[in-house]
Scaffold this motif. Sequence first.
Motif, PDB file in Angstrom:
ATOM      1  N   GLN A  78      -2.309 -16.528   6.197  1.00 56.13           N
ATOM      2  CA  GLN A  78      -1.485 -15.139   6.666  1.00 56.13           C
ATOM      3  C   GLN A  78      -1.100 -14.171   5.644  1.00 56.13           C
ATOM      4  OE1 GLN A  78      -1.346 -14.430  10.143  1.00 56.13           O
ATOM      5  NE2 GLN A  78      -2.870 -16.322  10.124  1.00 56.13           N
ATOM      6  N   ALA A  79      -0.897 -14.827   4.248  1.00 58.23           N
ATOM      7  CA  ALA A  79      -0.589 -13.907   3.165  1.00 58.23           C
ATOM      8  C   ALA A  79      -1.382 -12.898   3.056  1.00 58.23           C
ATOM      9  CB  ALA A  79      -0.635 -14.823   1.848  1.00 58.23           C
ATOM     10  N   THR A  80      -1.144 -11.564   2.633  1.00 57.76           N
ATOM     11  CA  THR A  80      -1.529 -10.346   2.235  1.00 57.76           C
ATOM     12  C   THR A  80      -1.185  -9.907   0.927  1.00 57.76           C
ATOM     13  OG1 THR A  80      -0.134  -8.859   3.328  1.00 57.76           O
ATOM     14  CG2 THR A  80      -1.761  -9.750   4.726  1.00 57.76           C
ATOM     15  N   ILE A  81      -1.997  -9.038   0.342  1.00 60.94           N
ATOM     16  CA  ILE A  81      -1.571  -8.497  -1.014  1.00 60.94           C
ATOM     17  C   ILE A  81      -0.518  -7.651  -0.784  1.00 60.94           C
ATOM     18  CG2 ILE A  81      -2.509  -6.469  -2.645  1.00 60.94           C
ATOM     19  CD1 ILE A  81      -3.496  -9.480  -3.085  1.00 60.94           C
ATOM     20  N   ARG A  82      -0.347  -6.951   0.426  1.00 60.23           N
ATOM     21  CA  ARG A  82       0.779  -5.953   0.748  1.00 60.23           C
ATOM     22  C   ARG A  82       1.950  -6.912   0.828  1.00 60.23           C
ATOM     23  NH1 ARG A  82      -0.028  -1.085   2.135  1.00 60.23           N
ATOM     24  NH2 ARG A  82      -1.953  -0.200   2.557  1.00 60.23           N
ATOM     25  N   LYS A  83       2.215  -8.187   1.442  1.00 63.26           N
ATOM     26  CA  LYS A  83       3.315  -9.027   1.580  1.00 63.26           C
ATOM     27  C   LYS A  83       3.833  -9.419  -0.127  1.00 63.26           C
ATOM     28  CE  LYS A  83       2.573 -10.784   6.063  1.00 63.26           C
ATOM     29  NZ  LYS A  83       2.647 -12.038   6.915  1.00 63.26           N
ATOM     30  N   ILE A  84       2.549  -9.803  -0.867  1.00 65.91           N
ATOM     31  CA  ILE A  84       2.910 -10.238  -2.082  1.00 65.91           C
ATOM     32  C   ILE A  84       3.541  -9.081  -3.094  1.00 65.91           C
ATOM     33  CG2 ILE A  84       2.005 -10.962  -4.217  1.00 65.91           C
ATOM     34  CD1 ILE A  84      -0.277 -12.531  -2.272  1.00 65.91           C
ATOM     35  N   ALA A  85       2.907  -7.944  -2.924  1.00 65.75           N
ATOM     36  CA  ALA A  85       3.482  -6.981  -3.678  1.00 65.75           C
ATOM     37  C   ALA A  85       4.736  -6.350  -3.339  1.00 65.75           C
ATOM     38  CB  ALA A  85       2.666  -5.752  -3.550  1.00 65.75           C
ATOM     39  N   ALA A  86       5.166  -6.502  -2.090  1.00 66.17           N
ATOM     40  CA  ALA A  86       6.403  -6.198  -1.682  1.00 66.17           C
ATOM     41  C   ALA A  86       7.433  -7.151  -2.279  1.00 66.17           C
ATOM     42  CB  ALA A  86       6.469  -6.097  -0.072  1.00 66.17           C
ATOM     43  N   ARG A  87       7.136  -8.388  -2.059  1.00 64.47           N
ATOM     44  CA  ARG A  87       7.875  -9.482  -2.470  1.00 64.47           C
ATOM     45  C   ARG A  87       8.341  -9.144  -4.307  1.00 64.47           C
ATOM     46  NH1 ARG A  87       9.586 -14.737  -1.070  1.00 64.47           N
ATOM     47  NH2 ARG A  87       9.345 -13.842   0.895  1.00 64.47           N
ATOM     48  N   ALA A  88       7.313  -8.938  -4.828  1.00 61.65           N
ATOM     49  CA  ALA A  88       7.236  -8.662  -6.149  1.00 61.65           C
ATOM     50  C   ALA A  88       8.092  -7.470  -6.739  1.00 61.65           C
ATOM     51  CB  ALA A  88       5.988  -8.943  -6.973  1.00 61.65           C
ATOM     52  N   GLY A  89       8.087  -6.292  -5.399  1.00 59.71           N
ATOM     53  CA  GLY A  89       8.842  -5.091  -6.109  1.00 59.71           C
ATOM     54  C   GLY A  89       8.051  -3.978  -6.475  1.00 59.71           C
ATOM     55  N   ILE A  90       6.815  -4.062  -6.392  1.00 60.86           N
ATOM     56  CA  ILE A  90       5.729  -3.609  -6.761  1.00 60.86           C
ATOM     57  C   ILE A  90       4.821  -2.791  -5.591  1.00 60.86           C
ATOM     58  CG2 ILE A  90       5.508  -4.449  -9.204  1.00 60.86           C
ATOM     59  CD1 ILE A  90       3.059  -5.628  -8.397  1.00 60.86           C
ATOM     60  N   SER A  91       3.965  -1.704  -5.771  1.00 62.68           N
ATOM     61  CA  SER A  91       2.902  -1.518  -4.859  1.00 62.68           C
ATOM     62  C   SER A  91       1.741  -2.206  -4.903  1.00 62.68           C
ATOM     63  CB  SER A  91       2.467   0.051  -5.243  1.00 62.68           C
ATOM     64  OG  SER A  91       1.651   0.095  -6.256  1.00 62.68           O
ATOM     65  N   PRO A  92       1.146  -2.494  -3.860  1.00 66.99           N
ATOM     66  CA  PRO A  92      -0.436  -2.930  -3.674  1.00 66.99           C
ATOM     67  C   PRO A  92      -1.066  -2.665  -5.064  1.00 66.99           C
ATOM     68  CG  PRO A  92       0.233  -2.748  -1.437  1.00 66.99           C
ATOM     69  CD  PRO A  92       1.292  -1.743  -2.414  1.00 66.99           C
ATOM     70  N   THR A  93      -1.336  -1.284  -5.149  1.00 66.02           N
ATOM     71  CA  THR A  93      -2.248  -0.865  -6.218  1.00 66.02           C
ATOM     72  C   THR A  93      -1.865  -1.473  -7.572  1.00 66.02           C
ATOM     73  OG1 THR A  93      -2.599   1.080  -4.842  1.00 66.02           O
ATOM     74  CG2 THR A  93      -3.127   1.227  -7.454  1.00 66.02           C
ATOM     75  N   ALA A  94      -0.730  -1.509  -7.714  1.00 62.90           N
ATOM     76  CA  ALA A  94      -0.121  -1.814  -9.172  1.00 62.90           C
ATOM     77  C   ALA A  94      -0.443  -3.441  -9.142  1.00 62.90           C
ATOM     78  CB  ALA A  94       1.382  -1.782  -9.186  1.00 62.90           C
ATOM     79  N   LEU A  95      -0.399  -4.140  -8.222  1.00 65.14           N
ATOM     80  CA  LEU A  95      -0.637  -5.480  -7.909  1.00 65.14           C
ATOM     81  C   LEU A  95      -2.290  -5.638  -8.368  1.00 65.14           C
ATOM     82  CD1 LEU A  95       0.202  -8.295  -5.653  1.00 65.14           C
ATOM     83  CD2 LEU A  95      -1.896  -8.194  -6.365  1.00 65.14           C
TER      84      LEU A  95
END
Length: 256
Positions: A78-95
């Motif tokens: 269920q994890a997504t790059i968008r969720k991870i990026a939001a938790r890290a405080g960055i954009s998905p593109t930066a991740l």
Amino acid sequence: MVARARVKHEDGPGGIAETVAETVVGTVADPAGAGPGDTSGAAAGSRPYRKRKGEGHVRRDEILTAAQRIFIEDGFEQATIRKIAARAGISPTALYLYFPDKQTILEELCEHAFAKLVQRMDAILAGGGGALDKVRRIMRAYIDFGLEHPDEYRLTFMVKALGRMSVDHRDPGARQPGQPGYSGPQAYARLRDAMADLIAETGADGQDVDLATEVIWMSGHGLVSLMIGNSPRFRTHKEELVEALIRTQLYGILRR
């Protein structure tokens, strides 16, 4: 100056998308102290700021920390790059400048966990004591590591999405240092070497070293898996169960 890189990535369960990653170079740096709680760079349509020179490892660690929490809370599927990026405080593109997909993030988390376990085993092997004592202490280190780091243990040993990382755990040369899956076989090799010394020291030369090693490793894994699950009874009797398992397994191996 704006640097652009075209990145193919996995954008959640929908599939593969292509994004133009725009990074401001030499103009705007990440705000000082920006971390997992700062979402100022993660707004839709905003451009990810590049860390100041020498800070890339900090951002990488922030992503790994955020991903570990998401994997544990939501499950890997269920994890997504968008969720991870939001938790890290960055954009998905930066991740995506650091990791191509969530699978790679999981593999790095698992590699870090195994590396910690190998360090503990190396310290035991470098110390004094006979072969029996070293095998006992290695098994105890393995079990204690799992119980002290249940989240890392679950991700490393109990997530089904590690097919790309799978190697023959009996072959310490299957991967090179720095590759995902390197430290797992190294940990097994430490236990196997200690078991080989024990079997030779006790005169049980007819015993199959690999079979004995796998049996005791699997026993330890079963105990840890049950204890970090939902069984309070196992946790209540932790010390007795751990010592009894190690003693019983080693006695059975050496008596065969």
